[in-house]
Design a protein around this motif. Structure first.
Motif, short mmCIF file in Angstrom:
data_model
loop_
_atom_site.label_atom_id
_atom_site.label_comp_id
_atom_site.label_asym_id
_atom_site.label_seq_id
_atom_site.Cartn_x
_atom_site.Cartn_y
_atom_site.Cartn_z
N GLN A 61 0.83 -1.20 0.00
CA GLN A 61 0.00 0.00 0.00
C GLN A 61 0.87 1.26 0.00
O GLN A 61 0.65 2.20 -0.78
CB GLN A 61 -0.91 -0.01 1.22
N LEU A 62 1.88 1.28 0.84
CA LEU A 62 2.78 2.44 0.92
C LEU A 62 3.57 2.61 -0.37
O LEU A 62 3.76 3.74 -0.85
CB LEU A 62 3.73 2.28 2.11
N MET A 63 4.03 1.50 -0.96
CA MET A 63 4.81 1.60 -2.19
C MET A 63 3.97 2.18 -3.33
O MET A 63 4.45 3.01 -4.12
CB MET A 63 5.34 0.23 -2.60
N ILE A 64 2.70 1.78 -3.44
CA ILE A 64 1.83 2.31 -4.49
C ILE A 64 1.62 3.81 -4.29
O ILE A 64 1.58 4.58 -5.26
CB ILE A 64 0.50 1.55 -4.52
N CYS A 65 1.50 4.25 -3.03
CA CYS A 65 1.40 5.69 -2.77
C CYS A 65 2.65 6.42 -3.25
O CYS A 65 2.56 7.51 -3.83
CB CYS A 65 1.20 5.93 -1.27
N HIS A 66 3.83 5.82 -3.03
CA HIS A 66 5.07 6.43 -3.51
C HIS A 66 5.05 6.52 -5.04
O HIS A 66 5.52 7.50 -5.62
CB HIS A 66 6.28 5.61 -3.07
N LEU A 67 4.51 5.51 -5.70
CA LEU A 67 4.51 5.48 -7.16
C LEU A 67 3.70 6.64 -7.75
O LEU A 67 4.07 7.20 -8.79
CB LEU A 67 3.93 4.15 -7.67
N ILE A 68 2.60 6.99 -7.11
CA ILE A 68 1.74 8.06 -7.65
C ILE A 68 1.98 9.38 -6.95
O ILE A 68 1.20 10.32 -7.08
CB ILE A 68 0.26 7.68 -7.56
N ALA A 69 3.08 9.48 -6.17
CA ALA A 69 3.47 10.73 -5.48
C ALA A 69 2.39 11.20 -4.52
O ALA A 69 2.19 12.40 -4.34
CB ALA A 69 3.79 11.82 -6.50
N SER A 70 1.69 10.26 -3.90
CA SER A 70 0.61 10.61 -2.98
C SER A 70 1.05 10.37 -1.54
O SER A 70 1.79 9.42 -1.26
CB SER A 70 -0.62 9.75 -3.29
#
Length: 408
Positions: free
Chosen positions: A140-149
């Motif tokens: 979950q955290l990694m996906i947030c990093h991917l979209i700069a969120s």
């Protein structure tokens, strides 16, 4: 008569809930959807149904086992598509898919933890359950990093608490069946990615570092809090909803015993690997992803080693601003702009400068089409009172929603 009717209704509801559990278990044996988005939508629906369905702890654990397996496969299938057309801010349609994925991972992590309390005596495999919950939170955290969120509220705190639970049960060092690393390694990999300033990374660099930390995250050294006074050391406050912070920053009064670690040994490894890459050794021979052999891969390794090994001090203070600015994007248009001053081919948008220093600006989007922008892109900026354009490099990006974008 009233009591009889009530009991009958209650029995019917119990039967419906029980059949719901059977339906979920049958669905888990069905083929996986061809498109990851469809699979994620179905998984969310089944997760919600599972929360309302009656069943034994063993049935619930079996259902969550299947949900986790299908969720991991769906997320892995979604990431290449997400990277292929990712621009900032993330379009509304893509954002909806990502938010559904984040919600699914959150439900999965929470429900896995809840099963630890459902067994009448003791859970038969707490280590595997905690591992999967921590892995879902790390994804979950990694996906947030991917979209700069920014991370969802409570995400970091839940990850800290899951690891603390594993430590209290003494299962954090164990490698569950089918896994390649321990829960401690999963936790440290997520922590290190949060320490790498992911807002300053492109999506491919985020994935590259995520893989790198999976392989070499065990190089960090745990320290006593009193020893965390040198560059490359970080502090975790498990009671706070935040990633690890550099020990060189001012840390608020802790609400729980702090945990500290050093990245200096990891920095030495980074420098040694870069020297070997420069000597012509291929990345696979160093157990590195192929991306490490590209100029972008070497660049991110070098920035990480410098950032953690010798961060230096800020040379200039940032001064708060509220000045309007024009920003132009699009490399072809900027080339024409630099040659002739023609802005007809440049994508122009209005921004507000939130702070400034001789090192650069922090700006927030106000109106207009931003064009395709990402970390590492070139942009031209000009305030309303100036005639000349300044050519800048996007150093970091944060986007909370499709209507919001901040750049540095």
């Amino acid at each position: 008569m009233t009591d009889t009717a009530f009991n009958a209704a209650g029995t019917d509801r119990d039967v419906a809930l029980q059949s719901g559990m059977q339906g979920i278990l049958e669905w888990l044996n069905s083929p996986i959807a061809h498109q990851a988005t469809g699979e994620i939508t179905s998984l969310r629906s089944q997760m919600k149904a599972l929360r309302a369905a009656a069943g034994t702890p063993q049935q619930r654990e079996l259902a969550l086992d299947g949900m986790y397996t299908r969720c991991v496969a769906a997320v892995s299938s979604m990431l290449p598509t997400l990277l292929s057309d990712l621009t900032l801010p993330v379009p509304y349609k893509t954002r909806r898919v990502v938010e559904s994925t984040l919600d699914l991972l959150q439900m999965l992590a929470d429900d896995l933890l809840a099963t630890l309390q459902e067994y009448p005596i003791a859970h038969p495999s707490p280590g595997s359950t905690l591992w999967r919950s921590a892995h879902a939170l790390a994804q979950q955290l990694m996906i947030c990093h991917l979209i700069a969120s920014p991370a969802p509220v409570g995400a970091w705190q839940r990850l800290h608490q899951t690891y603390a639970t594993a430590r209290s049960l003494q299962v954090h060092m164990a490698v569950p069946k089918g896994a390649a690393r321990s829960l401690r390694d999963v936790y440290h990999s997520a922590i290190l990615l949060g320490c790498a300033q992911p807002a300053s990374l492109t999506p491919r660099e985020v994935l590259f570092l995520a893989t790198y930390f999976e392989r070499f995250g065990d190089q960090i050294e745990l320290l006593q809090p009193a020893a965390a006074t040198v560059p490359g050391t970080f502090v975790i406050d498990p009671a706070r909803d935040m990633p690890a912070l550099s020990s060189l920053h001012k840390v608020a009064r802790p609400t729980a015993p702090l945990e500290c670690f050093s990245c200096l040994r990891l920095c030495l490894l980074l420098k040694a690997q870069m020297a070997q890459l420069d000597a012509g050794i291929p990345p696979p021979a160093l157990k590195l992803p192929d991306f490490a052999g590209t100029s972008a891969g070497r660049g991110v390794l070098g920035r990480l080693a410098a950032r953690w090994g010798d961060p230096g001090k800020r040379r200039f203070l940032r001064r708060r601003q509220s000045q309007r600015m024009l920003l132009g994007s699009g490399i072809d248009g900027l080339w024409e702009l630099s040659k002739s001053g023609d802005t007809t081919q440049v994508e122009l948008s209005d921004w507000m400068v939130t702070n400034a220093s001789p090192d650069g600006y922090a700006v927030m989007h106000v109106s207009g089409k931003t064009g395709a922008l990402s970390v590492g892109d070139v942009a031209a900026v000009r305030t309303g009172s100036e005639q000349n354009w300044q050519i800048c490099l996007v150093r970091w990006a944060v986007s909370e929603n499709p209507e919001h974008l901040e750049l540095g």
